[in-house]
Design an enzyme around this catalytic site. Sequence first.
Site, short mmCIF file in Angstrom:
data_model
loop_
_atom_site.label_atom_id
_atom_site.label_comp_id
_atom_site.label_asym_id
_atom_site.label_seq_id
_atom_site.Cartn_x
_atom_site.Cartn_y
_atom_site.Cartn_z
N GLU A 122 0.85 -1.18 0.00
CA GLU A 122 0.00 0.00 0.00
C GLU A 122 0.90 1.24 0.00
OE1 GLU A 122 -2.76 0.45 3.26
OE2 GLU A 122 -3.88 1.97 2.20
N GLY A 265 2.89 2.37 10.84
CA GLY A 265 2.65 1.56 12.03
C GLY A 265 2.47 0.09 11.71
N ALA A 266 1.59 -0.19 10.77
CA ALA A 266 1.31 -1.59 10.43
C ALA A 266 0.50 -1.63 9.15
CB ALA A 266 0.52 -2.25 11.56
N MET A 267 0.32 -2.84 8.62
CA MET A 267 -0.36 -2.97 7.34
C MET A 267 -1.26 -4.21 7.32
SD MET A 267 -0.92 -1.78 4.39
CE MET A 267 -2.08 -2.60 3.33
N GLU A 268 -2.47 -4.00 6.81
CA GLU A 268 -3.53 -5.00 6.92
C GLU A 268 -3.56 -6.04 5.81
OE1 GLU A 268 -4.03 -1.67 6.19
OE2 GLU A 268 -5.62 -1.42 4.70
N HIS A 301 -7.00 -2.35 14.92
CA HIS A 301 -7.20 -1.60 13.67
C HIS A 301 -6.90 -2.49 12.45
CE1 HIS A 301 -7.04 2.14 11.19
NE2 HIS A 301 -6.22 1.40 10.46
N GLU A 302 -5.76 -3.12 12.47
CA GLU A 302 -5.40 -3.94 11.30
C GLU A 302 -6.35 -5.12 11.15
OE1 GLU A 302 -3.42 -2.38 9.47
OE2 GLU A 302 -2.68 -1.05 11.06
N HIS A 305 -9.61 -4.11 9.63
CA HIS A 305 -9.52 -3.87 8.18
C HIS A 305 -9.94 -5.11 7.39
CE1 HIS A 305 -8.07 0.09 7.24
NE2 HIS A 305 -6.92 -0.01 7.87
N GLU A 324 -10.18 3.89 5.96
CA GLU A 324 -9.40 4.34 7.12
C GLU A 324 -10.25 5.05 8.16
OE1 GLU A 324 -6.79 3.03 7.71
OE2 GLU A 324 -5.96 2.43 5.77
N1 0A1 Z 1 -3.25 0.88 5.76
C1 0A1 Z 1 -2.37 0.94 6.88
C2 0A1 Z 1 -1.41 2.04 6.88
C3 0A1 Z 1 -0.34 2.06 5.89
C4 0A1 Z 1 -0.43 2.92 4.83
C5 0A1 Z 1 0.60 3.08 3.95
C6 0A1 Z 1 1.70 2.31 4.14
O1 0A1 Z 1 2.74 2.47 3.29
C7 0A1 Z 1 2.74 3.58 2.50
C8 0A1 Z 1 1.80 1.42 5.18
C9 0A1 Z 1 0.76 1.29 6.05
C10 0A1 Z 1 -3.20 1.20 8.11
O2 0A1 Z 1 -4.13 2.00 8.07
O3 0A1 Z 1 -2.89 0.65 9.14
ZN ZN Z 2 -5.86 1.60 8.53
#
Ligand code: 0A1
Ligand code: ZN
Length: 860
Positions: A122, A265-268, A301-302, A305, A324
């Site tokens: 992402e 922070g993290a990724m879903e 949160h993750e 998602h 989001e």
């Molecule tokens: N979707 C994730 C946040 C996220 C967005 C972008 C990233 O790289 C550009 C990484 C993580 C969330 O809302 O937790």
């Molecule tokens: Zn998110």
Amino acid sequence: MSDATAQTIYLEDYKPFGWIIDDVHLTFRLHPTATRVISRIRFRPDYDVHHRPFFLHGEGLKHISIKVDGHEVEPTHVDGGIEVDVPEAPFNWEAEVEINPEANTALEGLYMSNGMYCTQCEAEGFRKITWYPDRPDVMAQFTVRIESTASHTPVMLSNGNGLYTSTDQTQKDTPSVTIYQDPWPKPAYLFALVAGDLIAHEDKFTTMSGKEVNLAIWVRPGDEDKCAFGMEALKKSMTWDEEVYGREYDLDEFNIVAVDDFNMGAMENKGLNVFNSSCVLASPETSTDANFERIEAIIAHEYFHNWTGNRITCRDWFQLCLKEGLTVYRDQQFTADMRSEPVARIANVLALRGRQFPEDQGPLSHPVRPESFQEINNFYTATVYEKGAEVIGMLRTLVGADEYSKALDLYFDRHDGDAATIEDWLQVFEDSTGRDLTQFKRWYSQPGTPRVTVREDYADDTFTLHLSQSTAPTPGQDDKAPQVIPVNVGLLNPNGDEVMPTQTLELTETEQSFAFPGHATRPVPSILRGFSAPVILDHDIDNARRAFLLAHDTDPFNRWESGRMLARGSLMNSIATGAAPDLAYLNGLGAVLRDDTLDPAYRALMLGQPSQTELAGLLHDTGDTPDPEAIHIASEALRDAKAAALADVLPDLYQANQVKGAFSPEAGPAGQRALANAALSLLSRSDAGKQAAAQYQQADNMTQQLAALSCLLDAGQGAAQLASFQVQWAHDRLVMDKWFSLQIIHANPQDAATTTARLTEHKDFDMKNPNRFRAVMGALSMHHAGFHYRDGAAYALLADWLIRLDPLNPQTTARMCSAFQTWKRYDPARQEKITTQLDRILSQPNLSRDTTEMVSRIRD
Ligand code: 0A1
Ligand code: ZN
């Protein structure tokens, strides 16, 4: 300036892709510097869509071969990808590319972190892995085959369910293969692959329909004792989503991986969440209560998602708030349920005012749903996330909790499997509740923080509130139409009894009056209870009224807010006139702190005061030019005055809130520690750090240790403890981040830049690690008086490092540029110093698109 030709993308130009993908087969032959990626994709024309040239995204890919229906073809390389001649009929695509994970310092696409392969796709990272329509509205089923050896990558993971692995840990050097299949169609941004030497902390969860799910948190060897809390948080999240939203998990496994080098922070990613290690690893010895709370919220949160983001995704990146805003709202509800609702609400509002308000009132202001961008990574903002969540909260307030639940059921029913839009979301609410949301939609398109002004009238037993609203112009949008603002109001009588419980007033006009008849004595209103809308409330009331509400308001948020407003008034007065802190505030605060029926966590928040950055914003708002030194002096004076005025209560608070027994990160004991440590920080102002030194010595957890060390540093002590802390924690990257930050946070304003510069020379300062870079440069930019110290040294230092980081990691560089977003608040000398640095950044050759866009917007 570079990249002046960067393209602006507009929401109104949205066009569908034109082809449909049924399934995607990817093979990865892992190699640190030369990974091969082979993609086999079945495309068919989307006959409803007018066809354009067949274009696939791709960046930094070494082209090896492309075959269409088995025949080798030569692509035409165009900006950001390739065009290929393909038949107007279903066809098979097969492409091979080579990529270099080790050289990938941008941490986007496939990269390496401490010897481990990891992806971040992402928003637009998948195009750095292979040729693909890298857009969220193209959804497909993925099968992923990973080839390596057991010695190189003992563990290999991807999305979905593990189908097969040949990895034999006893046959280290023979080829090994792992295959994952994800049955749920997904956009490429949710793709993930992880491979390396990892250890699992495992558990199981049985879903509401009785399906067993294997859960695992994967970490580097040595971190396995820091997973238990995250695992509990995950299980709580799974249960909560079933109970509150009726949402069940949908795969046989759910994996979380901790990574040290991560931009966010993290990724879903579907079934394979990747976490910045700071957002998942936790132990009492290394993590503070605030860390535990944040970890619980981010895991939730993750996980949430999975439905709001993955099962229902976004049609395009302009719709980012669809996933989001809603997911933040859900994680906030979860935290309120797991912990204390008022404390959680206050924390959310503090974060909103601290991060989103400055954004919305400065050059970076943009709508919750932006309408154009150059680099989408620059729009993962407080506005999209936190204001996006406030918009959902207002919708729920307006339609009511039951109608909200019904609308959400309809949303999941109607849009499961879709790439949806804000229009779809609002349509669901209109269909489900029968309410016209045309005006409400302005919350998505009008940036800026609305200001609600209140006037009161009382005559003939009728109390009347006259409300008006206005929003200042924002970049590119001068005229604002009135918005629907839910204003929660309650009334108290002069004895402090509630005579009207909370009602929601709907402010829809520019000016509107609301009458409350039948009050024989003039009531006292409590307005914007629970912070029912993300607005600035302008209500000209005196200190006596605020003190009355601080003592009596039945709404805990507004009670806290009254104390806050008193503190604010006191500070503003001291800054303007040098006056001593306000007694009404200090007395009212004392009474609240002595009230043992109040939650310690809530009382700890009561002891806080507006930040120096917030005060600078307020001064700017009222037409003054903030003087960072004067603000700093007044803030310190208020702390001294609190320490003196509360001298009789602080020792009791400190003693009574010492938690005995084994450490628990639960809200109750964490609240007690927060209150005791807030008391300690005031006590340390008069005992030269004596009690803090004792606490440091005895501390068996990071919350107590760090709080004590902070008090010592504030008191000008702590050199010995700082040194022993470094020795004690040299092996722990996350704790060392705290060690770096701490020294800057507690530096005197005139020393902040030199302290920071000195720390950048430290052997453990690693600019490539975003956590470490943020620990140092982020701490400097958040030290208001230090960052804005009159010599301008901090501006130059930050700019130096942003210039250095940009070629390596544009995303983190661009995000940190926002430290300069408030430059117009300050005096001409400071403005000149800041713009000199902004121009210096902009003049760098080959500046990234990310940083160019951010600095240009800030500079405008
Ligand atoms: N979707 C994730 C946040 C996220 C967005 C972008 C990233 O790289 C550009 C990484 C993580 C969330 O809302 O937790
Ligand atoms: Zn998110």
